[in-house]
Design a protein around this motif. Sequence first.
Motif, PDB file in Angstrom:
ATOM      1  N   SER B  49       0.830  -1.192   0.000  1.00 50.44           N
ATOM      2  CA  SER B  49       0.000   0.000   0.000  1.00 50.44           C
ATOM      3  C   SER B  49       0.870   1.250   0.000  1.00 50.44           C
ATOM      4  O   SER B  49       2.085   1.187   0.240  1.00 50.44           O
ATOM      5  N   ILE B  50       0.221   2.376  -0.263  1.00 49.51           N
ATOM      6  CA  ILE B  50       0.904   3.667  -0.204  1.00 49.51           C
ATOM      7  C   ILE B  50      -0.116   4.719   0.214  1.00 49.51           C
ATOM      8  O   ILE B  50      -1.281   4.654  -0.201  1.00 49.51           O
ATOM      9  N   SER B  51       0.297   5.629   1.055  1.00 50.64           N
ATOM     10  CA  SER B  51      -0.600   6.714   1.429  1.00 50.64           C
ATOM     11  C   SER B  51      -0.391   7.883   0.483  1.00 50.64           C
ATOM     12  O   SER B  51       0.641   7.999  -0.179  1.00 50.64           O
ATOM     13  N   SER B  52      -1.364   8.780   0.462  1.00 49.61           N
ATOM     14  CA  SER B  52      -1.339   9.880  -0.502  1.00 49.61           C
ATOM     15  C   SER B  52      -0.250  10.907  -0.211  1.00 49.61           C
ATOM     16  O   SER B  52       0.035  11.764  -1.049  1.00 49.61           O
ATOM     17  N   ILE B  53       0.357  10.815   0.974  1.00 49.10           N
ATOM     18  CA  ILE B  53       1.399  11.777   1.296  1.00 49.10           C
ATOM     19  C   ILE B  53       2.776  11.319   0.817  1.00 49.10           C
ATOM     20  O   ILE B  53       3.757  12.030   0.959  1.00 49.10           O
ATOM     21  N   LYS B  54       2.825  10.115   0.257  1.00 49.45           N
ATOM     22  CA  LYS B  54       4.091   9.585  -0.245  1.00 49.45           C
ATOM     23  C   LYS B  54       4.020   9.410  -1.754  1.00 49.45           C
ATOM     24  O   LYS B  54       2.947   9.403  -2.350  1.00 49.45           O
ATOM     25  N   ASP B  55       5.183   9.273  -2.379  1.00 48.81           N
ATOM     26  CA  ASP B  55       5.184   8.996  -3.815  1.00 48.81           C
ATOM     27  C   ASP B  55       5.824   7.651  -4.158  1.00 48.81           C
ATOM     28  O   ASP B  55       5.816   7.234  -5.324  1.00 48.81           O
ATOM     29  N   LYS B  56       6.326   6.967  -3.136  1.00 50.98           N
ATOM     30  CA  LYS B  56       6.955   5.669  -3.387  1.00 50.98           C
ATOM     31  C   LYS B  56       6.929   4.840  -2.117  1.00 50.98           C
ATOM     32  O   LYS B  56       7.137   5.357  -1.020  1.00 50.98           O
ATOM     33  N   ASN B  57       6.657   3.546  -2.291  1.00 51.10           N
ATOM     34  CA  ASN B  57       6.776   2.612  -1.183  1.00 51.10           C
ATOM     35  C   ASN B  57       7.318   1.295  -1.724  1.00 51.10           C
ATOM     36  O   ASN B  57       6.851   0.800  -2.748  1.00 51.10           O
ATOM     37  N   GLU B  58       8.313   0.770  -1.029  1.00 51.81           N
ATOM     38  CA  GLU B  58       9.020  -0.406  -1.517  1.00 51.81           C
ATOM     39  C   GLU B  58       8.942  -1.537  -0.506  1.00 51.81           C
ATOM     40  O   GLU B  58       9.072  -1.314   0.692  1.00 51.81           O
ATOM     41  N   PHE B  62       8.731  -5.599  -4.745  1.00 49.46           N
ATOM     42  CA  PHE B  62       7.549  -4.817  -5.117  1.00 49.46           C
ATOM     43  C   PHE B  62       7.726  -3.350  -4.723  1.00 49.46           C
ATOM     44  O   PHE B  62       8.080  -3.044  -3.595  1.00 49.46           O
ATOM     45  N   THR B  63       7.446  -2.460  -5.684  1.00 44.64           N
ATOM     46  CA  THR B  63       7.483  -1.021  -5.437  1.00 44.64           C
ATOM     47  C   THR B  63       6.237  -0.399  -6.029  1.00 44.64           C
ATOM     48  O   THR B  63       5.869  -0.697  -7.177  1.00 44.64           O
ATOM     49  N   VAL B  64       5.593   0.449  -5.248  1.00 40.85           N
ATOM     50  CA  VAL B  64       4.447   1.177  -5.766  1.00 40.85           C
ATOM     51  C   VAL B  64       4.831   2.649  -5.864  1.00 40.85           C
ATOM     52  O   VAL B  64       5.435   3.211  -4.951  1.00 40.85           O
ATOM     53  N   PHE B  65       4.493   3.254  -6.998  1.00 38.58           N
ATOM     54  CA  PHE B  65       4.747   4.666  -7.250  1.00 38.58           C
ATOM     55  C   PHE B  65       3.408   5.379  -7.380  1.00 38.58           C
ATOM     56  O   PHE B  65       2.482   4.881  -8.029  1.00 38.58           O
ATOM     57  N   LEU B  66       3.320   6.564  -6.767  1.00 34.01           N
ATOM     58  CA  LEU B  66       2.102   7.351  -6.832  1.00 34.01           C
ATOM     59  C   LEU B  66       2.399   8.718  -7.428  1.00 34.01           C
ATOM     60  O   LEU B  66       3.284   9.420  -6.949  1.00 34.01           O
ATOM     61  N   ASN B  67       1.653   9.082  -8.462  1.00 30.79           N
ATOM     62  CA  ASN B  67       1.740  10.410  -9.080  1.00 30.79           C
ATOM     63  C   ASN B  67       0.392  11.087  -8.891  1.00 30.79           C
ATOM     64  O   ASN B  67      -0.552  10.867  -9.643  1.00 30.79           O
ATOM     65  N   LYS B  68       0.306  11.900  -7.840  1.00 23.41           N
ATOM     66  CA  LYS B  68      -0.978  12.487  -7.489  1.00 23.41           C
ATOM     67  C   LYS B  68      -1.463  13.481  -8.531  1.00 23.41           C
ATOM     68  O   LYS B  68      -2.660  13.585  -8.788  1.00 23.41           O
ATOM     69  N   SER B  69      -0.579  14.220  -9.130  1.00 17.49           N
ATOM     70  CA  SER B  69      -1.005  15.218 -10.113  1.00 17.49           C
ATOM     71  C   SER B  69      -1.626  14.535 -11.330  1.00 17.49           C
ATOM     72  O   SER B  69      -2.554  15.063 -11.943  1.00 17.49           O
ATOM     73  N   ALA B  70      -1.137  13.366 -11.670  1.00 20.14           N
ATOM     74  CA  ALA B  70      -1.678  12.606 -12.808  1.00 20.14           C
ATOM     75  C   ALA B  70      -2.759  11.632 -12.381  1.00 20.14           C
ATOM     76  O   ALA B  70      -3.351  10.954 -13.234  1.00 20.14           O
ATOM     77  N   LYS B  71      -2.992  11.511 -11.083  1.00 22.43           N
ATOM     78  CA  LYS B  71      -3.938  10.532 -10.536  1.00 22.43           C
ATOM     79  C   LYS B  71      -3.618   9.142 -11.091  1.00 22.43           C
ATOM     80  O   LYS B  71      -4.490   8.439 -11.635  1.00 22.43           O
ATOM     81  N   HIS B  72      -2.385   8.762 -10.895  1.00 16.04           N
ATOM     82  CA  HIS B  72      -1.889   7.521 -11.476  1.00 16.04           C
ATOM     83  C   HIS B  72      -0.969   6.824 -10.487  1.00 16.04           C
ATOM     84  O   HIS B  72      -0.163   7.464  -9.810  1.00 16.04           O
ATOM     85  N   LEU B  73      -1.116   5.508 -10.398  1.00 15.96           N
ATOM     86  CA  LEU B  73      -0.142   4.746  -9.634  1.00 15.96           C
ATOM     87  C   LEU B  73       0.264   3.502 -10.417  1.00 15.96           C
ATOM     88  O   LEU B  73      -0.448   3.076 -11.336  1.00 15.96           O
ATOM     89  N   SER B  74       1.428   3.009 -10.070  1.00 16.34           N
ATOM     90  CA  SER B  74       1.924   1.835 -10.758  1.00 16.34           C
ATOM     91  C   SER B  74       2.600   0.898  -9.758  1.00 16.34           C
ATOM     92  O   SER B  74       3.115   1.339  -8.731  1.00 16.34           O
ATOM     93  N   LEU B  75       2.569  -0.371 -10.090  1.00 20.70           N
ATOM     94  CA  LEU B  75       3.238  -1.405  -9.298  1.00 20.70           C
ATOM     95  C   LEU B  75       4.352  -1.998 -10.147  1.00 20.70           C
ATOM     96  O   LEU B  75       4.098  -2.455 -11.267  1.00 20.70           O
TER      97      LEU B  75
END
Lengths: 115, 112
Positions: B49-58, B62-75
């Motif tokens: 998981s990842i919270s909205s205050i972060k942009d990466k969690n590893e 497995f790594t999840v990336f969050l791009n809030k401006s694009a409303k996009h995440l990737s695994l």
Amino acid sequence: NAGVTQTPKFQVLKTGQSMTLQCAQDMNHEYMSWYRQDPGMGLRLIHYSVGAGITDQGEVPNGYNVSRSTTEDFPLRLLSAAPSQTSVYFCASSYRTVSGANVLTFGAGSRLTVL
Amino acid sequence: DQQVKQNSPSLSVQEGRISILNCDYTNSMFDYFLWYKKYPAEGPTFLISISSIKDKNEDGRFTVFLNKSAKHLSLHIVPSQPGDSAVYFCAASGDNNNDMRFGAGTRLTVKP
């Protein structure tokens, strides 16, 4: 450690019949919920409960009833089955991670076919 | 309304290579984003998981990336293994479980 246990795994019903899907958890989680999974639709919330004696509707509650008399059990009742209720049903309970996210622990699923 | 979308129904990668699964969302009020993995005849299991205050969690491979401006995440899964072959669901929620929304899932196949 059983986690979330669902029964039955498979069921075939005729239109108009009623049945109950059973769900039990042994993790003492307060929150429990039922989802249905349909092709191309992801998982959709049917009903949920935040504790014994408290239930509420999710996204797709029509045709289903729930009750929560104990922390452990959360049965889902189909009152008069319709072909549109053919689906895979998942029961879940949840816990909160250190980061604050609510994580669902799912049962193995119950595949229901309504003819 | 599908607030969480996974536009790729399937993905196939070679063992040892990187797998990238994508997810888009429309509700800017989501606070948490989660990935679940599902094998046939089993329920989904929590992956990361990842919270909205972060942009990466590893977590390991497995790594999840969050791009809030694009409303996009990737695994990202590196390196991919045949045992990673499963359906991956993206999910998003506010602070309550009752507003959790799931994507339709992406079937990942990792070929030996």
